[in-house]
Design an enzyme around this catalytic site. Structure first.
Site, PDB file in Angstrom:
ATOM      1  CG  HIS A   1       3.576 -11.379  18.441  1.00 29.13           C
ATOM      2  ND1 HIS A   1       3.398 -10.314  17.592  1.00 29.13           N
ATOM      3  CD2 HIS A   1       4.742 -11.151  19.097  1.00 29.13           C
ATOM      4  CE1 HIS A   1       4.425  -9.482  17.724  1.00 29.13           C
ATOM      5  NE2 HIS A   1       5.255  -9.963  18.617  1.00 29.13           N
TER       6      HIS A   1
ATOM      7  CG  HIS B   1       3.365 -10.206  13.858  1.00 30.15           C
ATOM      8  ND1 HIS B   1       3.921 -11.445  14.059  1.00 30.15           N
ATOM      9  CD2 HIS B   1       4.311  -9.311  14.267  1.00 30.15           C
ATOM     10  CE1 HIS B   1       5.137 -11.327  14.526  1.00 30.15           C
ATOM     11  NE2 HIS B   1       5.405 -10.028  14.685  1.00 30.15           N
TER      12      HIS B   1
ATOM     13  CG  MET C   1       4.734 -12.536   9.642  1.00 35.46           C
ATOM     14  SD  MET C   1       3.145 -13.149  10.158  1.00 35.46           S
ATOM     15  CE  MET C   1       2.580 -13.806   8.595  1.00 35.46           C
ATOM     16  CB  SER C   2       9.092  -7.948  12.213  1.00 40.70           C
ATOM     17  OG  SER C   2       9.497  -6.859  13.011  1.00 40.70           O
TER      18      SER C   2
ATOM     19  N   GLY D   1       3.739  -6.471  22.059  1.00 40.95           N
ATOM     20  CA  GLY D   1       2.502  -6.040  21.427  1.00 40.95           C
ATOM     21  C   GLY D   1       2.656  -5.799  19.938  1.00 40.95           C
TER      22      GLY D   1
ATOM     23  CD  GLN E   1      13.234  -5.617  24.922  1.00 41.89           C
ATOM     24  OE1 GLN E   1      12.757  -6.130  25.924  1.00 41.89           O
ATOM     25  NE2 GLN E   1      13.120  -6.190  23.733  1.00 41.89           N
TER      26      GLN E   1
ATOM     27  CD  GLU F   1      13.726 -22.106  15.857  1.00 44.43           C
ATOM     28  OE1 GLU F   1      13.693 -22.046  14.610  1.00 44.43           O
ATOM     29  OE2 GLU F   1      13.898 -23.154  16.494  1.00 44.43           O
TER      30      GLU F   1
ATOM     31  CD  GLN G   1      14.185 -11.679  22.557  1.00 44.95           C
ATOM     32  OE1 GLN G   1      14.339 -10.475  22.525  1.00 44.95           O
ATOM     33  NE2 GLN G   1      13.021 -12.236  22.276  1.00 44.95           N
TER      34      GLN G   1
HETATM   35  P1  AMP Z   1       8.352  -9.016  20.209  1.00 36.93           P
HETATM   36  O1  AMP Z   1       6.973  -8.544  20.452  1.00 36.93           O
HETATM   37  O2  AMP Z   1       8.925  -8.598  18.902  1.00 36.93           O
HETATM   38  O3  AMP Z   1       9.276  -8.775  21.380  1.00 36.93           O
HETATM   39  O4  AMP Z   1       8.246 -10.597  20.095  1.00 36.93           O
HETATM   40  C1  AMP Z   1       7.663 -11.378  21.110  1.00 36.93           C
HETATM   41  C2  AMP Z   1       7.962 -12.820  20.835  1.00 36.93           C
HETATM   42  O5  AMP Z   1       7.427 -13.189  19.569  1.00 36.93           O
HETATM   43  C3  AMP Z   1       9.477 -13.113  20.768  1.00 36.93           C
HETATM   44  O6  AMP Z   1       9.730 -14.361  21.386  1.00 36.93           O
HETATM   45  C4  AMP Z   1       9.732 -13.166  19.279  1.00 36.93           C
HETATM   46  O7  AMP Z   1      10.850 -13.948  18.928  1.00 36.93           O
HETATM   47  C5  AMP Z   1       8.440 -13.790  18.785  1.00 36.93           C
HETATM   48  N1  AMP Z   1       8.236 -13.479  17.367  1.00 36.93           N
HETATM   49  C6  AMP Z   1       8.270 -12.267  16.785  1.00 36.93           C
HETATM   50  N2  AMP Z   1       8.103 -12.376  15.455  1.00 36.93           N
HETATM   51  C7  AMP Z   1       7.963 -13.697  15.201  1.00 36.93           C
HETATM   52  C8  AMP Z   1       7.756 -14.467  14.023  1.00 36.93           C
HETATM   53  N3  AMP Z   1       7.684 -13.909  12.808  1.00 36.93           N
HETATM   54  N4  AMP Z   1       7.640 -15.805  14.128  1.00 36.93           N
HETATM   55  C9  AMP Z   1       7.726 -16.415  15.352  1.00 36.93           C
HETATM   56  N5  AMP Z   1       7.919 -15.740  16.505  1.00 36.93           N
HETATM   57  C10 AMP Z   1       8.038 -14.408  16.435  1.00 36.93           C
END
Ligand code: AMP
Length: 273
Positions: A33, A30, A180-181, A27, A57, A144, A149
């Site tokens: 996702h 951005h 993005m994060s 969740g 995790q 990526e 992961q």
């Molecule tokens: P998360 O919500 O951070 O666990 O991310 C969920 C999925 O989105 C994972 O497969 C991440 O690698 C991917 N993800 C997160 N940030 C990015 C990004 N900036 N660009 C592409 N994929 C992303």
């Protein structure tokens, strides 16, 4: 868009004859996702997006507590997509007991993130295996951005002979190159400016690598990055993850970085070849 907190209810609504894509997320969505969701929609008839902050995790309880959660705003971002099913469960819908399984990830969970976040990858593999088991998707989409992961998931799938295609999706970046994060929103504007430099350091290493195949980041670059204000480097390394898991085909050399900018931990990586 339909939203479910029970996987059993969700399964009743998805036609099992359709090709299904799965996009697991925690969740606080951005554009990174959303790029996964859009790719999944372009390659499948139905897409299941999971929104769940998975406790197993998190090796640090305070990190789990402060992880951003905003379901309403996430749903707003997904509202206009057709053919998507949102799964936003409670712990109880997924876990009888909230603990990780142990996986044989060879050396993959001992290096880079594995070294700094013990138990993290077993937690990731646990939740992803559960989601595969419940939804049995044809394709599953991962970024990526979290390259290690992605490699852990490919390894787990291969070792357990799970029938799913793992699709890797490129990292989506801000204009200054910062990946993005969900965690980026924790930074102050001053920290955010510093974080924007991380990608430039990776590109600098890539330039050097192009001329001379190095296997370590030059110490002068490590020192330069580490001396940025508010920046505390954890690792900045060149690795080929296929050397650490016999389940991976040649992934190629990449540069991997983890650092703290103030109280925000940032990870990123870039292909060198
Ligand atoms: P998360 O919500 O951070 O666990 O991310 C969920 C999925 O989105 C994972 O497969 C991440 O690698 C991917 N993800 C997160 N940030 C990015 C990004 N900036 N660009 C592409 N994929 C992303």
């Amino acid at each position: 868009m339909r939203v479910f907190s029970s996987h059993k209810e969700l399964l009743k609504s998805v036609d099992s004859n359709k090709q299904v894509g799965l996009v697991p997320t925690m969740g606080s969505l951005h554009k990174g996702h959303l790029s996964l969701v859009e790719r999944a929609l372009s390659e499948n008839e139905k897409v299941i997006v999971t929104i769940y902050v998975n406790p197993t995790q998190f090796n640090d309880i305070s990190d789990l507590k402060k992880y951003p959660r905003n379901l309403e705003s996430d749903l707003d971002k997904l509202r206009d997509y057709k053919n998507i099913f949102i799964y936003s469960p409670t712990d109880e819908d997924l876990y009888e007991e909230v603990v990780s399984k142990n996986y044989d990830l060879e050396n993959l969970d001992k290096i880079l993130e594995g070294k700094y976040r013990p138990g993290h990858f077993n937690g990731v593999a646990t939740i992803v295996e559960k989601l595969f088991d419940i939804f049995n998707p044809n394709n599953a989409y991962f970024g990526e951005k979290d390259f290690q992961q992605l490699s852990v998931i490919k390894t787990m799938v291969k070792k357990l002979s799970i029938s799913v295609n793992i699709i890797s999706c490129e990292t989506i970046r801000e204009a200054d190159g910062l990946a993005m994060s969900s965690r980026n929103k924790h930074m102050t504007s001053e920290e955010r400016l510093i974080a924007g430099k991380i990608n430039k350091f990776m590109i600098k290493v890539k330039e050097i690598y192009k001329n001379k195949k190095i296997d370590k980041v030059p110490i002068s670059i490590i020192d330069e990055l580490d001396s940025l204000k508010n920046c505390k480097l954890e690792y900045f390394e060149i690795e080929n993850l296929s050397k650490h898991s016999s389940s991976l085909t040649d992934e190629g050399d990449r540069i991997f970085i983890a650092c703290w900018i103030g109280k925000t931990r940032i990870i990123d990586n870039l292909a060198l070849r």
